[in-house]
Design a protein around this motif. Structure first.
Motif, short mmCIF file in Angstrom:
data_model
loop_
_atom_site.label_atom_id
_atom_site.label_comp_id
_atom_site.label_asym_id
_atom_site.label_seq_id
_atom_site.Cartn_x
_atom_site.Cartn_y
_atom_site.Cartn_z
N GLY A 5 0.82 -1.21 0.00
CA GLY A 5 0.00 0.00 0.00
C GLY A 5 0.85 1.26 0.00
O GLY A 5 0.54 2.24 -0.70
N LEU A 6 1.92 1.26 0.79
CA LEU A 6 2.83 2.40 0.81
C LEU A 6 3.51 2.61 -0.54
O LEU A 6 3.67 3.75 -1.00
CB LEU A 6 3.88 2.21 1.90
N LEU A 7 3.90 1.52 -1.19
CA LEU A 7 4.54 1.64 -2.49
C LEU A 7 3.56 2.19 -3.53
O LEU A 7 3.93 3.04 -4.36
CB LEU A 7 5.09 0.28 -2.93
N VAL A 8 2.32 1.72 -3.48
CA VAL A 8 1.31 2.21 -4.43
C VAL A 8 1.00 3.69 -4.16
O VAL A 8 0.93 4.50 -5.10
CB VAL A 8 0.03 1.36 -4.34
N LEU A 9 0.81 4.03 -2.89
CA LEU A 9 0.53 5.43 -2.55
C LEU A 9 1.69 6.33 -2.96
O LEU A 9 1.47 7.42 -3.53
CB LEU A 9 0.29 5.55 -1.05
N GLY A 10 2.92 5.90 -2.69
CA GLY A 10 4.07 6.70 -3.10
C GLY A 10 4.14 6.88 -4.60
O GLY A 10 4.47 7.97 -5.10
N ALA B 141 -2.74 16.40 4.56
CA ALA B 141 -3.34 15.06 4.50
C ALA B 141 -2.43 14.06 3.79
O ALA B 141 -2.49 12.86 4.06
CB ALA B 141 -4.69 15.12 3.81
N ALA B 142 -1.58 14.54 2.87
CA ALA B 142 -0.73 13.62 2.12
C ALA B 142 0.28 12.91 3.01
O ALA B 142 0.32 11.66 3.03
CB ALA B 142 -0.02 14.38 0.98
N PRO B 143 1.11 13.62 3.79
CA PRO B 143 2.01 12.88 4.69
C PRO B 143 1.26 12.13 5.79
O PRO B 143 1.70 11.05 6.23
CB PRO B 143 2.91 13.97 5.29
N ALA B 144 0.11 12.68 6.24
CA ALA B 144 -0.67 11.97 7.26
C ALA B 144 -1.18 10.64 6.72
O ALA B 144 -1.24 9.64 7.45
CB ALA B 144 -1.83 12.84 7.73
N ALA B 145 -1.56 10.61 5.45
CA ALA B 145 -2.06 9.37 4.84
C ALA B 145 -0.98 8.30 4.83
O ALA B 145 -1.27 7.11 5.05
CB ALA B 145 -2.56 9.64 3.42
N ALA B 146 0.26 8.68 4.57
CA ALA B 146 1.35 7.71 4.57
C ALA B 146 1.54 7.10 5.95
O ALA B 146 1.71 5.88 6.10
CB ALA B 146 2.64 8.38 4.09
N VAL B 147 1.50 7.94 6.98
CA VAL B 147 1.68 7.45 8.35
C VAL B 147 0.51 6.54 8.75
O VAL B 147 0.71 5.46 9.33
CB VAL B 147 1.82 8.62 9.33
N LEU B 148 -0.70 6.94 8.43
CA LEU B 148 -1.88 6.14 8.78
C LEU B 148 -1.88 4.81 8.05
O LEU B 148 -2.27 3.78 8.62
CB LEU B 148 -3.15 6.92 8.48
N LEU B 149 -1.46 4.82 6.80
CA LEU B 149 -1.42 3.57 6.04
C LEU B 149 -0.41 2.61 6.64
O LEU B 149 -0.66 1.40 6.72
CB LEU B 149 -1.08 3.87 4.58
N ALA B 150 0.72 3.13 7.09
CA ALA B 150 1.73 2.26 7.69
C ALA B 150 1.26 1.71 9.04
O ALA B 150 1.59 0.58 9.41
CB ALA B 150 3.04 3.03 7.88
N ALA B 151 0.48 2.50 9.77
CA ALA B 151 0.02 2.08 11.10
C ALA B 151 -1.29 1.32 11.07
O ALA B 151 -1.69 0.75 12.09
CB ALA B 151 -0.13 3.31 11.99
N ALA B 152 -1.98 1.28 9.93
CA ALA B 152 -3.32 0.71 9.86
C ALA B 152 -3.40 -0.75 10.32
O ALA B 152 -4.29 -1.09 11.13
CB ALA B 152 -3.86 0.85 8.44
N PRO B 153 -2.52 -1.66 9.87
CA PRO B 153 -2.64 -3.05 10.35
C PRO B 153 -2.49 -3.19 11.85
O PRO B 153 -3.24 -3.93 12.50
CB PRO B 153 -1.50 -3.78 9.62
N CYS C 292 8.43 6.00 1.08
CA CYS C 292 9.63 5.20 0.83
C CYS C 292 10.31 4.80 2.13
O CYS C 292 10.74 3.64 2.29
CB CYS C 292 10.60 5.99 -0.05
N ALA C 293 10.40 5.73 3.09
CA ALA C 293 11.08 5.43 4.35
C ALA C 293 10.32 4.39 5.16
O ALA C 293 10.91 3.45 5.71
CB ALA C 293 11.25 6.72 5.16
N LEU C 294 9.00 4.54 5.26
CA LEU C 294 8.20 3.58 6.02
C LEU C 294 8.18 2.22 5.34
O LEU C 294 8.21 1.18 6.00
CB LEU C 294 6.77 4.12 6.18
N ALA C 295 8.13 2.22 3.99
CA ALA C 295 8.20 0.96 3.26
C ALA C 295 9.55 0.29 3.48
O ALA C 295 9.63 -0.95 3.58
CB ALA C 295 7.95 1.20 1.77
N LEU C 296 10.61 1.08 3.58
CA LEU C 296 11.94 0.51 3.85
C LEU C 296 11.98 -0.16 5.22
O LEU C 296 12.55 -1.24 5.38
CB LEU C 296 12.99 1.61 3.76
N VAL C 297 11.36 0.48 6.22
CA VAL C 297 11.33 -0.12 7.56
C VAL C 297 10.60 -1.45 7.54
O VAL C 297 11.07 -2.46 8.09
CB VAL C 297 10.66 0.86 8.55
N LEU C 298 9.43 -1.48 6.87
CA LEU C 298 8.66 -2.72 6.82
C LEU C 298 9.37 -3.79 6.00
O LEU C 298 9.37 -4.98 6.38
CB LEU C 298 7.28 -2.44 6.22
#
Length: 318
Positions: free
Chosen positions: A6-11, A300-312, A50-56
């Protein structure tokens, strides 16, 4: 792995579709500072994805990293991300994202070094052409902040040299050609660049664009920053000295450069006629509630990235 993909698609969407939409908005010329915020939020959102996807991805590829990331996580959070069975995809994705991160850091450091070298060289030239006053002659509140430097040159010019001890440079030609109010407007414009740290923004945009020439969001960010910082500095000067005075100052200081009616105007001055027209037109700012909505949309754009990473993880706690 849903969050990772999801992070890769959003990015990807933010890096391709969003810049085209943002570059076509009609309110940017009326609210250049807000437009700069929107572009910065967009770029930060792409980098966050990209950074959050790298962590995951690294957590999926390396169990010790996964154990460290989820050390204090409640029961069930780690399993919700599905990283334990995705080591293959994790290694490939982590390698690609890590390479991109290292290249980004290298591009930024290279641009900072080049900008510092250019600033030092121009400072040395200024010191040679206009030596510093002896110690004790520059006292008061202005000391240690920006200084006004006058150069002997018949061509009317003014520019700023940012840094720990910034310089506002004006030529004798500008002093002779501009009225007192027009000169004050020009200096206010340059002071706006220095105090808003526009050089940092320009350096970051240039580093990302040169480091990733195929990524549309970074090249668009560089182009838009170059135009918007000038509009923002124009507005600062216009608020203090009037739109007409600022427009006249722009005309006077660029009159001999082929900008108005010339066929070979320099690229960095090509937008000057539009800037003058904008100042003379004097369109009002957007209503406050409209600006507030646009600000929320930008954030909302950076917030969406953080929420997507934390959603699961958040879903597993419900």
């Amino acid at each position: 792995m849903t969050a990772l993909f999801g992070l890769l698609v959003l990015g990807g969407l933010l890096a391709t579709v969003a810049p085209r939409m943002l570059a076509r908005v009609r309110w940017a010329a009326r609210e250049p500072v807000l437009a700069l915020l929107a572009w910065q939020c967009l770029v930060v959102a792409v980098l966050l994805c990209c950074a959050l996807a790298l962590v995951l991805a690294t957590s999926a590829a390396l169990p010790p990293v996964r154990d460290f990331v989820f050390t204090d996580a409640p029961h069930g959070v780690e399993a919700a991300y599905g990283l334990a069975d995705a080591e293959g995809w994790g290694r490939l994705t982590a390698a690609l994202l890590a390479a991109g991160g290292l290249w980004t850091a290298y591009s930024l450091s290279r641009e900072v070094r080049a900008a510092r070298a250019l600033r030092d060289r121009r400072s040395a030239e200024l010191a040679h052409r206009a030596p510093e006053l002896p110690a004790g002659l520059t006292t008061g509140k202005a000391a240690g902040r920006e200084r006004l430097v006058v150069l002997e040159n018949v061509r009317p010019e003014a520019w700023s040299l940012p840094g720990p001890s910034s310089r506002l440079v004006v030529t004798t030609g500008a002093l002779q050609q501009l009225t007192a109010r027009e000169l004050a407007a020009v200096l206010s414009h340059e002071r706006g660049h220095v105090r808003a740290r526009h050089h940092w923004l320009a350096q970051s945009a240039q580093a990302l664009a040169s480091g990733f020439p195929g990524v549309g969001v970074f090249s668009a960010f560089r182009d838009q920053v170059g135009a918007l910082v000038e509009l923002a500095a124009d507005d600062r000067a216009a608020r203090r000295h009037g739109r007409i005075t600022t427009a006249l100052a722009l005309v006077e200081i660029n009159s001999g450069r082929g900008v108005f009616g010339g066929a070979c105007a320099p690229q960095h001055l090509a937008e000057t006629p539009q800037r003058v027209d904008r100042l003379l037109t004097g369109e009002p700012r957007l209503p406050v509630h409209h600006r507030l909505r646009l600000t929320v949309a930008a954030l909302a754009a950076p917030a969406a990235a953080v929420l997507l990473a934390a959603a699961p993880g958040l879903a597993s706690l419900v």
